[in-house]
Motif scaffolding. Structure first.
Motif, PDB file in Angstrom:
ATOM      1  N   ALA A   1       0.832  -1.203   0.000  1.00 31.76           N
ATOM      2  CA  ALA A   1       0.000   0.000   0.000  1.00 31.76           C
ATOM      3  C   ALA A   1       0.865   1.251   0.000  1.00 31.76           C
ATOM      4  O   ALA A   1       0.539   2.244  -0.665  1.00 31.76           O
ATOM      5  CB  ALA A   1      -0.924  -0.010   1.221  1.00 31.76           C
ATOM      6  N   LEU A   2       1.968   1.220   0.738  1.00 28.38           N
ATOM      7  CA  LEU A   2       2.848   2.389   0.782  1.00 28.38           C
ATOM      8  C   LEU A   2       3.465   2.648  -0.584  1.00 28.38           C
ATOM      9  O   LEU A   2       3.599   3.809  -1.003  1.00 28.38           O
ATOM     10  CB  LEU A   2       3.932   2.187   1.837  1.00 28.38           C
ATOM     11  CG  LEU A   2       4.893   3.367   1.993  1.00 28.38           C
ATOM     12  CD1 LEU A   2       4.160   4.616   2.453  1.00 28.38           C
ATOM     13  CD2 LEU A   2       6.028   3.026   2.949  1.00 28.38           C
ATOM     14  N   ARG A   3       3.853   1.595  -1.294  1.00 25.08           N
ATOM     15  CA  ARG A   3       4.429   1.801  -2.628  1.00 25.08           C
ATOM     16  C   ARG A   3       3.431   2.466  -3.564  1.00 25.08           C
ATOM     17  O   ARG A   3       3.788   3.357  -4.349  1.00 25.08           O
ATOM     18  CB  ARG A   3       4.925   0.467  -3.197  1.00 25.08           C
ATOM     19  CG  ARG A   3       6.221  -0.018  -2.558  1.00 25.08           C
ATOM     20  CD  ARG A   3       6.841  -1.161  -3.330  1.00 25.08           C
ATOM     21  NE  ARG A   3       6.084  -2.401  -3.198  1.00 25.08           N
ATOM     22  CZ  ARG A   3       6.288  -3.298  -2.239  1.00 25.08           C
ATOM     23  NH1 ARG A   3       7.211  -3.095  -1.318  1.00 25.08           N
ATOM     24  NH2 ARG A   3       5.574  -4.414  -2.197  1.00 25.08           N
ATOM     25  N   LEU A   4       2.178   2.044  -3.511  1.00 22.74           N
ATOM     26  CA  LEU A   4       1.160   2.688  -4.340  1.00 22.74           C
ATOM     27  C   LEU A   4       0.955   4.133  -3.901  1.00 22.74           C
ATOM     28  O   LEU A   4       0.827   5.036  -4.741  1.00 22.74           O
ATOM     29  CB  LEU A   4      -0.163   1.917  -4.256  1.00 22.74           C
ATOM     30  CG  LEU A   4      -1.326   2.537  -5.035  1.00 22.74           C
ATOM     31  CD1 LEU A   4      -0.994   2.665  -6.522  1.00 22.74           C
ATOM     32  CD2 LEU A   4      -2.602   1.733  -4.854  1.00 22.74           C
ATOM     33  N   LEU A   5       0.923   4.356  -2.584  1.00 23.68           N
ATOM     34  CA  LEU A   5       0.756   5.722  -2.070  1.00 23.68           C
ATOM     35  C   LEU A   5       1.861   6.636  -2.596  1.00 23.68           C
ATOM     36  O   LEU A   5       1.592   7.759  -3.047  1.00 23.68           O
ATOM     37  CB  LEU A   5       0.763   5.691  -0.539  1.00 23.68           C
ATOM     38  CG  LEU A   5       0.622   7.038   0.176  1.00 23.68           C
ATOM     39  CD1 LEU A   5      -0.722   7.677  -0.133  1.00 23.68           C
ATOM     40  CD2 LEU A   5       0.796   6.848   1.685  1.00 23.68           C
TER      41      LEU A   5
END
Length: 335
Positions: A275-279
């Motif tokens: 999720a952090l990578r997408l964020l």
């Protein structure tokens, strides 16, 4: 030289007695009960709200936790239960002055490591503007607000006026979801926190974009949304698609929601490297701040672990772990 590790989303509930809480003039006044075993309880009137640990009010415990987890600096903001938005505005102004004074005292235990944010009586724009001006002059590095007051969200005219004032006095704004919508349909399992918080944040961000509020707000405003921007980054494609296809959606804004990504930042509290990578892909590494939600159990136990696991670029990691926060909160004098 690498920047300090800065946790931009950490809460405090100073030691406030029930008698002091009654100054708000509401039936469910917030206060802190200290228990004999060293723990505590957040209270609303005579009711127990949530058990808490000493790090929430004791700066020595907070600093020990920071040492143990490698956090150099914490940006300290009030627990949303303390906002007081339901109180009469004049009482709320006095309450905020008390809370802000206690937050300053808490952070004075280590001013190079604990950075205070104030709270304001957001139900009255004039008093809110007066309060943030006074708080910044007293040493607060910005202001912590809820994402709405009753049915008024941040695109409301009075809220836009307040945010504009924050830009004018150079006060960064941390926006936290609270008083979650649909709570009557989410009984049990902390669903208002698991679902409602993300929805509240997305709702606020979309209202600012689609109402044209971002077009009216000064570009100098420093605005950060907690909890990774909630659902917003992950449903941005849906919102943009609607803006391009339906005139009802784009009626009031000059750009689609993705056109306003340079107007705000988010914290990293998403708890999953994927999720952090997408964020970061959506927002850019320069618009994500480390945030743990310390010291609550739903927060990240070791702040920065998800950043270190999820972000491959050392430069991007340094920005998220602290470099971005140094500029956002004016922390150049902090270690």
């Amino acid at each position: 030289m690498r920047p300090p590790v800065v946790d931009s989303h950490a809460h405090v509930f100073p030691e406030i007695s029930r008698a002091e809480g009654r100054a708000l003039g509401v039936a469910d006044e917030p206060w802190l009960r200290r228990d004999a075993d060293g723990a505590g309880m957040m209270m609303t009137g005579g009711a127990e709200y949530r058990p808490v640990t000493a790090g929430l009010w004791d700066p020595a415990e907070r600093l020990a936790a920071m040492e143990a987890t490698g956090v150099d600096v914490q940006v300290v903001s009030s627990t949303p239960l303390m906002f007081g938005y339901d109180a009469p505005a004049d009482r709320a102004a006095d309450w905020c002055a008390l809370v802000n004074e206690r937050i300053l005292a808490h952070c004075a235990a280590a001013p190079e490591r604990l950075v205070p944010l104030c709270q304001v009586p957001l139900q009255d724009v004039d008093l809110a503007c007066e309060t943030v001006t006074a708080a910044v002059a007293a040493g607060h590095h910005g202001v912590h607000i809820g994402n709405h007051v009753g049915t008024d969200y941040l695109d409301d005219g009075a809220m836009v006026e307040f945010l504009t004032h924050c830009a004018q006095v150079g006060a960064p704004v941390l926006v936290h979801p609270w008083d979650m919508l649909g709570a009557d349909r989410m009984a049990g399992h902390m669903l208002p926190w698991l679902v409602g918080m993300a929805a509240e944040t997305q709702l606020t961000m979309l209202r600012l974009a689609l109402s044209g509020a971002f077009d009216r707000l000064p570009e100098s405003l420093r605005l950060c949304f907690a909890h990774g921007g909630g659902s917003f980054p992950y449903l941005l494609g849906r919102a943009d698609n609607a803006w391009h296809r339906r005139d009802l959606v784009r009626a009031d804004s000059a750009k689609p929601p993705s056109g306003y990504l340079d107007r705000f930042t988010v914290d990293s509290a998403v708890f999953d490297p994927r999720a952090l990578r997408l964020l970061v892909e959506v927002m850019g590494a320069d618009r994500v701040l480390l945030g743990s939600d310390y010291p609550f159990p739903l927060g990240e136990e070791t702040p920065g672990d998800v950043v270190r696991a999820g972000i491959a670029s050392p430069g991007d990691r340094d920005l998220i772990l602290g470099g971005n926060a140094v500029g956002f909160f004016d922390l150049k004098g902090n270690r």
